[in-house]
Design a protein around this motif. Structure first.
Motif, short mmCIF file in Angstrom:
data_model
loop_
_atom_site.label_atom_id
_atom_site.label_comp_id
_atom_site.label_asym_id
_atom_site.label_seq_id
_atom_site.Cartn_x
_atom_site.Cartn_y
_atom_site.Cartn_z
N HIS A 180 0.85 -1.34 -0.01
CA HIS A 180 0.16 -0.07 0.10
C HIS A 180 0.80 1.17 0.04
O HIS A 180 0.69 2.09 0.82
CB HIS A 180 -0.85 -0.04 1.22
N GLY A 181 1.73 1.48 -1.10
CA GLY A 181 2.61 2.42 -1.07
C GLY A 181 3.41 2.50 -2.31
O GLY A 181 3.44 1.59 -3.04
N SER A 182 4.11 3.56 -2.60
CA SER A 182 5.01 3.81 -4.08
C SER A 182 6.07 2.91 -3.87
O SER A 182 6.82 2.65 -2.58
CB SER A 182 5.26 5.11 -4.29
N LEU A 183 6.64 2.28 -5.00
CA LEU A 183 7.90 1.61 -5.12
C LEU A 183 8.78 2.03 -5.94
O LEU A 183 8.31 2.21 -7.12
CB LEU A 183 7.58 0.24 -5.21
N THR A 184 9.97 2.67 -5.55
CA THR A 184 10.71 3.51 -6.36
C THR A 184 12.24 2.67 -6.33
O THR A 184 12.89 2.71 -5.44
CB THR A 184 10.93 5.05 -6.12
N VAL A 185 12.87 2.27 -7.62
CA VAL A 185 14.15 1.64 -7.33
C VAL A 185 14.77 1.99 -8.66
O VAL A 185 14.23 2.35 -9.82
CB VAL A 185 13.80 0.02 -7.62
N ARG A 186 16.25 2.63 -8.25
CA ARG A 186 17.13 2.91 -9.29
C ARG A 186 18.44 2.14 -9.31
O ARG A 186 18.86 1.66 -8.24
CB ARG A 186 17.43 4.51 -9.20
N ASP A 187 19.06 1.83 -10.40
CA ASP A 187 20.22 1.22 -10.58
C ASP A 187 20.40 0.27 -9.92
O ASP A 187 21.37 -0.07 -8.86
CB ASP A 187 21.42 2.46 -9.97
N THR A 188 19.71 -1.03 -10.25
CA THR A 188 19.81 -2.14 -9.67
C THR A 188 20.31 -3.16 -10.64
O THR A 188 20.41 -3.00 -11.63
CB THR A 188 18.22 -2.65 -9.12
N GLY A 189 20.46 -4.47 -10.20
CA GLY A 189 20.75 -5.52 -11.08
C GLY A 189 19.07 -6.37 -11.38
O GLY A 189 18.33 -5.60 -11.59
N ALA A 190 19.41 -7.65 -11.61
CA ALA A 190 18.09 -8.32 -11.88
C ALA A 190 17.21 -8.08 -10.74
O ALA A 190 17.61 -8.30 -9.49
CB ALA A 190 18.53 -9.71 -12.07
N VAL A 191 16.00 -7.87 -10.98
CA VAL A 191 15.12 -7.35 -9.81
C VAL A 191 13.88 -8.03 -10.09
O VAL A 191 13.18 -8.22 -11.28
CB VAL A 191 15.10 -5.69 -9.56
N ARG A 192 12.91 -8.27 -9.10
CA ARG A 192 11.51 -8.61 -9.03
C ARG A 192 10.85 -7.58 -8.10
O ARG A 192 11.17 -7.16 -6.89
CB ARG A 192 11.28 -9.83 -8.58
N LEU A 193 9.76 -6.78 -8.77
CA LEU A 193 9.10 -5.99 -8.12
C LEU A 193 7.68 -6.15 -7.78
O LEU A 193 6.94 -6.46 -8.90
CB LEU A 193 9.19 -4.46 -8.77
N ILE A 194 6.98 -6.05 -6.49
CA ILE A 194 5.61 -6.50 -6.37
C ILE A 194 5.07 -5.23 -5.65
O ILE A 194 5.59 -4.92 -4.63
CB ILE A 194 5.40 -7.70 -5.72
N ASN A 195 3.67 -4.89 -6.26
CA ASN A 195 3.09 -3.69 -5.41
C ASN A 195 1.66 -4.27 -5.62
O ASN A 195 0.99 -4.81 -6.56
CB ASN A 195 3.38 -2.10 -5.90
N SER A 196 0.74 -3.64 -4.59
CA SER A 196 -0.87 -4.01 -4.70
C SER A 196 -1.42 -2.58 -5.00
O SER A 196 -2.25 -2.43 -5.85
CB SER A 196 -1.18 -4.71 -3.70
N PHE A 197 -1.21 -1.58 -4.22
CA PHE A 197 -1.79 -0.31 -4.30
C PHE A 197 -1.06 0.76 -4.09
O PHE A 197 -0.93 1.65 -3.27
CB PHE A 197 -2.81 -0.21 -2.99
#
Length: 408
Positions: free
Chosen positions: A31-48
C-alpha cells in the motif's frame, strides 16, 4: 548496504525507495509507492501504489494491481503485469512482455515485444524485432517495427507505420490505417471500419465488411474486399482484385491484370497496364486506357470504354454501351457488344478492317463508315465488312439502336 549483496524487502503500508542495489533483489510492497534505481536483476511487487524503475542490470519482473508502472533502461528482458494502471516502458535491451487489464501501455525501444491489454490504448515504437499486440477496447498505434507485427483489436482504431516485416491485423469495430510496410505481406481483417493504406511493398490482402477501402501505392499483388463500402486504389505495380457487394470501385494506374466486382455501385478504371475484367449488377462501368483486353458485364446502367488496346467484350442489359476503339500498333482487335432496351455506339478508327455482324429489334442500324454488305440488308440486321475485313465486330441489341462512327 554492499552493492553486490542480494536484498529482499517486504513492506505493507508505506513507500519503498532503493538505489544502487546491483545484486539480485526482490521488493514486495502492498500500500505505497515503490521506487528503485540502478539495480541488478530485480523483482518488484505492489498492490495499491505506483512502481518506478530506472536502470536494471538484468532480467526484470514487475507485478502491480492498482497503480501506474514506469520502467526505463533495462539491460535484460522485462515482464510486467498490471490490472488497473498504466504501463510506460522505454529502453529495453531484451524482450518486453507487458500485460495490463484496464490501463494504457506505452512502449519505446525494445528488442521484441508482446503487449496485452483490455480497456486501454497501446503505443509501441522502435521495436527492433517482432511485435505482438492484443487489445480489446482501445486504440493501437505502432511504428518503427524491425520485424513482423501481429495486431488484434476489437473496439479501437489501429495505426501501423514503418514496419520492416509482415503485418497481420485483425479488428472488429475500428478503423485501420497503415503505411510504409516493407515486409513480404500485409493481411487485414475488419468488420465495421474503414481501411486506409499507403505504400505497401509486399502482397496485400485486406477485407472489411462495412467500411471503405482506400489504397495508395502498392508493389505486390493486391486483393481488396468489402461488403457495404467503396474501394479506391491507385498506383498499384502489379495486378489487383477488388470486390465489394454494394459500393463503388475506382481503380487508377494499375500495373497488371485487374478484376473488379460489385452489385450496386459504379466501376471506374483508368490506365490499366493489363487485362480488365468487370462484373457488375445495377451499376455503370467506365474504363479508359486499358492496355490489354476488356471484358465487362453489367445491367441497368451504362458502359463507356475508351482506348482499349486488346479485345473488347461487353454484356449489358437495360443499359447503353459506348465504345471508342483504340488504334493498335498492328492489325485490329475483336469487339463484341450486347445489350437490350438501350443503344450501342461504337467508334472505329479509320483504316481498320472488321467483319461486322449487327442485329437489333425495334431499332435501327446506322454507320458513318462504308460497309460492304453481304446477304440480305434490312434496317435491323447487317452483315458485311469494314475495309478489307479482319477482326470480328459483333453488335447485338434488343429494343435499341446501333450506331457505328469514326473515331476522332
Amino acid at each position: 548496504m554492499p552493492s553486490d549483496a542480494p536484498l529482499d524487502v517486504k513492506n505493507s503500508f508505506g513507500s519503498v525507495d532503493a538505489t544502487g542495489v546491483r545484486s539480485k533483489s526482490t521488493f514486495d510492497n502492498s500500500h505505497g509507492s515503490l521506487t528503485v534505481r540502478d539495480t541488478g536483476a530485480v523483482r518488484l511487487i505492489n498492490s495499491f501504489g505506483s512502481i518506478e524503475l530506472n536502470g536494471a542490470g538484468g532480467d526484470t519482473s514487475i507485478t502491480d494491481n492498482n497503480g501506474s508502472v514506469q520502467v526505463s533502461q533495462v539491460k535484460g528482458s522485462l515482464e510486467v503485469h498490471n490490472r488497473f494502471g498504466s504501463i510506460t516502458v522505454r529502453e529495453i535491451q531484451g524482450s518486453a512482455t507487458l500485460n495490463d487489464g484496464n490501463g494504457s501501455v506505452n512502449l519505446t525501444d525494445a528488442a521484441s515485444a508482446n503487449v496485452t491489454t483490455s480497456f486501454g490504448s497501446v503505443e509501441a515504437r522502435t521495436i527492433r524485432g517482432d511485435l505482438m499486440v492484443h487489445d480489446n477496447n482501445g486504440n493501437v498505434e505502432v511504428s518503427g517495427i524491425g520485424g513482423a507485427a501481429d495486431i488484434t483489436d476489437s473496439f479501437g482504431y489501429v495505426t501501423f507505420s514503418d514496419v520492416k516485416g509482415r503485418v497481420n491485423c485483425t479488428t472488429s469495430n475500428g478503423r485501420v490505417s497503415g503505411s510504409s510496410v516493407s515486409g513480404n505481406s500485409v493481411s487485414i481483417r475488419d468488420s465495421f471500419g474503414n481501411l486506409d493504406l499507403t505504400n505497401i511493398a509486399g502482397a496485400l490482402n485486406a477485407e472489411t465488411s462495412n467500411g471503405k477501402i482506400t489504397l495508395r501505392s502498392a508493389h505486390g499483388t493486391v486483393e481488396l474486399k468489402s461488403s457495404f463500402g467503396a474501394i479506391e486504389a491507385s498506383d498499384i505495380s502489379k495486378g489487383i482484385r477488388a470486390i465489394t457487394g454494394n459500393g463503388s470501385i475506382t481503380l487508377t494506374d494499375i500495373g497488371g491484370d485487374t478484376f473488379a466486382k460489385t452489385s450496386f455501385g459504379s466501376v471506374s478504371a483508368d490506365r490499366i497496364n493489363g487485362n480488365l475484367t468487370v462484373e457488375n449488377t445495377n451499376g455503370s462501368v467506365t474504363a479508359r486506357n486499358v492496355k490489354g483486353d476488356a471484358e465487362v458485364t453489367t445491367s441497368f446502367a451504362g458502359v463507356t470504354l475508351e482506348s482499349v488496346g486488346g479485345k473488347t467484350t461487353v454484356n449489358n442489359q437495360n443499359g447503353g454501351i459506348s465504345v471508342r476503339a483504340a488504334r493498335p500498333a498492328s492489325g485490329c482487335r475483336d469487339i463484341a457488344l450486347k445489350t437490350s432496351f438501350s443503344s450501342i455506339r461504337v467508334a472505329i478508327p479509320e483504316g481498320l478492317g472488321y467483319n461486322i455482324t449487327a442485329h437489333t429489334s425495334f431499332g435501327r442500324i446506322s454507320s458513318d463508315l462504308p460497309i460492304t454488305a453481304t446477304g440480305n440488308i434490312s434496317p435491323d440486321s447487317l452483315s458485311g465488312t469494314i475495309g478489307s475485313g479482319g477482326c470480328q465486330l459483333q453488335l447485338i441489341d434488343a429494343n435499341g439502336s446501333i450506331e457505328i462512327t469514326k473515331a476522332k
